[in-house]
Design an enzyme around this catalytic site. Structure first.
Site, PDB file in Angstrom:
ATOM      1  N   ASP A  22       0.857  -1.191   0.000  1.00 28.38           N
ATOM      2  CA  ASP A  22       0.000   0.000   0.000  1.00 28.38           C
ATOM      3  C   ASP A  22       0.890   1.236   0.000  1.00 28.38           C
ATOM      4  O   ASP A  22       1.745   1.380   0.872  1.00 28.38           O
ATOM      5  CB  ASP A  22      -0.875  -0.032   1.262  1.00 28.38           C
ATOM      6  CG  ASP A  22      -1.766   1.195   1.347  1.00 28.38           C
ATOM      7  OD1 ASP A  22      -2.088   1.774   0.294  1.00 28.38           O
ATOM      8  OD2 ASP A  22      -2.137   1.559   2.477  1.00 28.38           O
ATOM      9  N   ASP A  27      -6.972   7.087  -3.374  1.00 29.33           N
ATOM     10  CA  ASP A  27      -8.276   6.835  -2.789  1.00 29.33           C
ATOM     11  C   ASP A  27      -8.212   5.584  -1.915  1.00 29.33           C
ATOM     12  O   ASP A  27      -9.001   4.674  -2.048  1.00 29.33           O
ATOM     13  CB  ASP A  27      -9.256   6.634  -3.956  1.00 29.33           C
ATOM     14  CG  ASP A  27     -10.690   6.735  -3.518  1.00 29.33           C
ATOM     15  OD1 ASP A  27     -10.902   6.862  -2.306  1.00 29.33           O
ATOM     16  OD2 ASP A  27     -11.570   6.664  -4.385  1.00 29.33           O
ATOM     17  N   ASP A  35      -2.073  -1.115  -3.570  1.00 31.65           N
ATOM     18  CA  ASP A  35      -2.427  -0.357  -4.773  1.00 31.65           C
ATOM     19  C   ASP A  35      -1.284  -0.427  -5.801  1.00 31.65           C
ATOM     20  O   ASP A  35      -0.219  -0.994  -5.531  1.00 31.65           O
ATOM     21  CB  ASP A  35      -2.801   1.084  -4.419  1.00 31.65           C
ATOM     22  CG  ASP A  35      -1.732   1.760  -3.575  1.00 31.65           C
ATOM     23  OD1 ASP A  35      -0.558   1.364  -3.680  1.00 31.65           O
ATOM     24  OD2 ASP A  35      -2.063   2.686  -2.797  1.00 31.65           O
ATOM     25  N   ASP A 208      -8.984 -15.861 -16.774  1.00 33.96           N
ATOM     26  CA  ASP A 208      -9.698 -16.467 -15.651  1.00 33.96           C
ATOM     27  C   ASP A 208     -10.743 -17.476 -16.141  1.00 33.96           C
ATOM     28  O   ASP A 208     -11.546 -17.168 -17.034  1.00 33.96           O
ATOM     29  CB  ASP A 208     -10.397 -15.338 -14.880  1.00 33.96           C
ATOM     30  CG  ASP A 208     -11.043 -15.804 -13.600  1.00 33.96           C
ATOM     31  OD1 ASP A 208     -10.308 -16.198 -12.687  1.00 33.96           O
ATOM     32  OD2 ASP A 208     -12.280 -15.772 -13.516  1.00 33.96           O
ATOM     33  N   GLU A 263      -6.487 -20.138 -17.201  1.00 37.23           N
ATOM     34  CA  GLU A 263      -6.863 -20.940 -16.042  1.00 37.23           C
ATOM     35  C   GLU A 263      -7.831 -22.009 -16.549  1.00 37.23           C
ATOM     36  O   GLU A 263      -8.973 -21.709 -16.873  1.00 37.23           O
ATOM     37  CB  GLU A 263      -7.529 -20.087 -14.969  1.00 37.23           C
ATOM     38  CG  GLU A 263      -7.739 -20.890 -13.691  1.00 37.23           C
ATOM     39  CD  GLU A 263      -8.776 -20.290 -12.747  1.00 37.23           C
ATOM     40  OE1 GLU A 263      -8.705 -20.588 -11.561  1.00 37.23           O
ATOM     41  OE2 GLU A 263      -9.674 -19.561 -13.204  1.00 37.23           O
TER      42      GLU A 263
END
Ligand code: NOJ
Length: 517
Positions: A22, A27, A35, A208, A263
Site C-alpha cells: 500500500d 483513494d 495499490d 480467468d 486458467e
C-alpha cells in the site's frame, strides 16, 4: 537450442494487488488495501529476486464481491488501486527493468453491476440481453438445470430475475453473471478489451476460468457422476476451442510474443492438454492437478509423468504452480518450511513455466482469520494475507490492512529475510539465478532417474548442459545412486553443502539441484 519465446524460460510472479503493498496515497480506504503505486515501489525488489514477469490479479473497477473477479469496467482501474496513469507508469517502470507485465482477463463473467448486465436485466428486449445466459424456469418453477455454482455448498448456478421471470446463469457468485460467448457482438466486445490493454503495452494475460466460456448449447443436466460438483470445475465443452483460437489469433497479431496463460480448472492433465489446441489456442495453461497432489513422491511422480505424456510429448509447454490466491500456502499445505523449501526446488526444477505466488518466497503461512473477520465468500482469506515488508509493527503498510498478518510476520518479512542468507527468500533467489544460467534447467528435457522410495530425481538436458534435480519427500536421510557421473551441489533447499562435491546423500526433506562436477 533454437530461439524460444520469452515465456517458455520465464518465471512469472503473481501479485494479488489488494495484499501486495500500500502506498498510502490516492483513494486508499481504511482498512488499507494495496495499490498500483505500492507495486511500483517494490519493482526493484522483484528484479533483485530475479523473476522475469509479473501477473497482476484484477485491479479493474469492481464492487469487490469476489475482490475484483467481478468486473464492472474492464477498461479502468478501480480507484482503490489508483488510476490508468498509475497503471501506465507501472508498465513503463517494469519494462525499464526488463520485467514483463501480464494482467488478468476475466472472460467468463462480469459483475452484475456491469453496464452490460444492468442493461440486460432491464428488459428481455434490451440490446445486451443476449450477452448473458437466460432461461425460463423448469416446469416446477425451479432452475433450468442442475448445475451448481462455485463457493458455498450445493448452490444453484442460476438466479431468478424477478423482473422478467427468467433465470440467469452464474458459475460463480450470483453477482457474477456468465457471459454468452455464443453471441458474436459480446465476443467482439471482449476482444476489444484485449486490444485496449495490448495497445497499452501489456505482455499478456492470465485468462480467468477460460475453460468455462463455451457452454453446452442444450445446457443439459450434469450427469450423476459430476452432479453436485461446481460446474466451473467440470465445464469442458467443445464450443470453447474455436473461441480460444479467435483469442490466440488476436494476440499473435501483435508483435512482442504476447502470451495468454489460461486458467483451465479441470483437475486432470489429460483434459487440460486440448486447451493448447494445435499450438493455436492457449500458449500456456495452468495445470492444477499437481497443485492438489499431497507431499508424497508417488503422487508427484504420477503428476510429472502425466505432464510428460499429455503435454511435453505432445509439444505443449507446461506450467507449474505451488500456490495462488485461491489455495492454502505451501508451508500450511505441506506442513513445514523445510517441505516448502524442497517444493520450491521442485517448482523451479521441472520443465515448464513456473508461477510464484507473492509471499511464497517468504515462506508465509496462511493467516488465521477469526470467523467474524472473514470477508471472502470462497473461504480463501488465509492465503491472501498482506505481504509484510519489514519487521515493524505496521510491516511497511501505512494503515492496518484488510486482512490479518500471516503468522510470525516479525520474522517472515522481506527486510528480515533479505538480511538472512539462509532464508527461504535467498533460496528462491539462488534457484532463480541457477535457472537463468542453465539452458538445461530452464528449457531442457526431463528424464526421470532411478531413486529409492520416497525420493524423486530427474535429469534435465539441453545440448551439452545438464542438471540433476533430487527431492527427498521423506523425513529421513536417503542415499541416491546416480549413474551419470559425479555431481556438485549447486543449490540445496536447506543451503547445506552448496558448491561442494555431492556425496550421494539427501538429508530429510531436502531437495538439491546438482551440476556436473
Ligand atoms: C478463478 C479465480 O482465481 C478466483 O479467485 C475467482 O474467484 C474465480 N475464478 C471467479 O472469477
Amino acid at each position: 537450442m533454437p530461439d524460444q519465446p520469452w515465456w517458455k524460460s520465464a518465471v512469472i510472479y503473481q501479485i494479488y494487488p489488494r495484499s501486495f503493498a500500500d502506498s498510502g496515497s490516492g483513494d486508499s480506504p481504511v482498512p488499507a488495501v494495496g495499490d498500483l503505486k505500492g507495486i511500483r515501489r517494490h519493482l526493484d525488489h522483484l528484479s533483485w529476486l530475479g523473476v522475469d514477469a509479473i501477473w497482476l490479479s484484477p485491479f479493474y473497477r469492481s464492487p469487490m464481491a469476489d475482490f475484483g473477479y467481478d468486473v464492472s469496467d474492464h477498461c479502468d482501474v478501480d480507484p482503490v488501486f489508483g488510476s490508468l496513469a498509475d497503471f501506465d507508469l507501472l508498465v513503463a517502470e517494469a519494462h525499464d527493468r526488463g520485467l514483463r507485465v501480464l494482467i488478468d482477463w476475466v472472460a467468463n463473467h462480469t459483475s452484475d453491476r456491469h453496464p452490460w448486465f444492468l442493461d440486460a436485466r432491464s428488459s428481455p428486449q434490451s440490446a445486451h440481453r443476449p450477452w448473458y445466459i437466460w432461461r425460463d424456469p423448469a416446469p416446477d418453477g425451479g432452475p433450468p438445470n442442475n448445475w451448481r455454482a462455485a463457493f458455498g455448498t450445493d448452490v444453484a448456478a442460476w438466479t431468478l430475475d424477478p423482473g422478467s421471470g427468467q433465470y440467469y446463469l452464474h458459475l460463480f457468485l450470483p453477482d457474477q453473471p456468465d457471459l454468452n460467448w455464443s453471441h458474436p457482438p459480446m465476443v467482439e466486445a471482449m476482444h476489444q478489451v484485449l486490444h485496449f490493454w495490448l495497445d497499452r503495452g501489456v505482455d499478456g494475460f492470465r485468462a480467468d476460468a477460460v475453460h468455462a466460456i463455451g457452454k453446452d448449447p442444450a445446457l443439459a443436466d450434469d450427469p450423476e457422476e459430476t452432479a453436485g460438483q461446481p460446474r466451473s470445475s467440470t465445464n469442458d465443452d467443445p464450443a470453447t476451442h474455436p473461441l480460444l483460437r479467435g483469442v490466440r489469433a488476436l494476440l499473435d497479431s501483435y508483435d512482442g510474443e504476447r502470451v495468454m496463460v489460461g486458467e483451465v480448472y479441470l483437475l486432470d492433465t489429460a483434459r487440460v492438454a486440448p486447451y493448447y489446441g494445435h499450438d493455436d489456442e492457449l500458449h500456456l495453461a495452468f495445470n492444477f492437478a499437481p497443485l492438489f497432489a499431497p507431499w508424497e513422491a508417488g503422487a508427484w511422480r504420477f503428476a510429472i509423468e502425466e505432464v510428460q505424456r499429455h503435454l511435453l510429448d505432445a509439444g505443449a509447454w507446461p506450467t507449474w504452480v505451488l500456490g495462488n490466491h485461491d489455495i492454502s500456502r505451501p508451508v500450511t499445505r505441506y506442513g513445514s518450511e523445510a517441505r516448502a523449501r524442497a517444493a520450491s526446488v521442485l517448482l523451479l526444477g521441472l520443465p515448464g513455466t513456473p508461477f510464484l505466488y507473492a509471499g511464497d518466497e517468504l515462506g508465509l503461512e496462511d493467516a488465521v482469520v477469526a470467523p467474524e473477520a472473514v470477508v471472502d465468500p470462497g473461504g480463501r482469506d488465509g492465503c491472501r494475507a498482506p505481504i509484510p515488508w519489514d519487521a515493524s509493527e505496521s510491516h511497511g503498510w501505512g494503515e492496518a490492512p484488510w486482512l490479518p498478518w500471516p503468522p510470525r510476520a516479525d520474522r517472515r518479512n522481506v527486510a528480515t529475510l533479505r538480511n538472512d542468507q539462509d532464508s527461504i527468500l535467498h533460496l528462491y533467489r539462488r534457484l532463480l539465478a541457477a535457472r537463468r544460467s542453465s539452458p538445461a534447467l530452464s528449457l531442457g528435457r526431463l528424464e526421470l532417474a532411478e531413486a529409492p522410495p520416497g525420493v524423486l530425481a530427474w535429469l534435465r538436458t539441453a545440448d551439452d548442459d545438464r542438471r540433476m534435480v533430487a527431492v527427498n519427500f521423506t523425513g529421513s536421510s536417503q542415499v541416491l545412486k546416480l549413474t551419470a557421473g559425479d555431481w556438485r551441489v549447486e543449490v540445496a533447499s536447506d543451503g547445506a553443502g552448496e558448491h561442494a562435491r555431492w556425496d550421494g546423500r539427501l538429508a530429510p526433506d531436502q531437495a538439491l539441484v546438482l551440476r556436473p562436477d
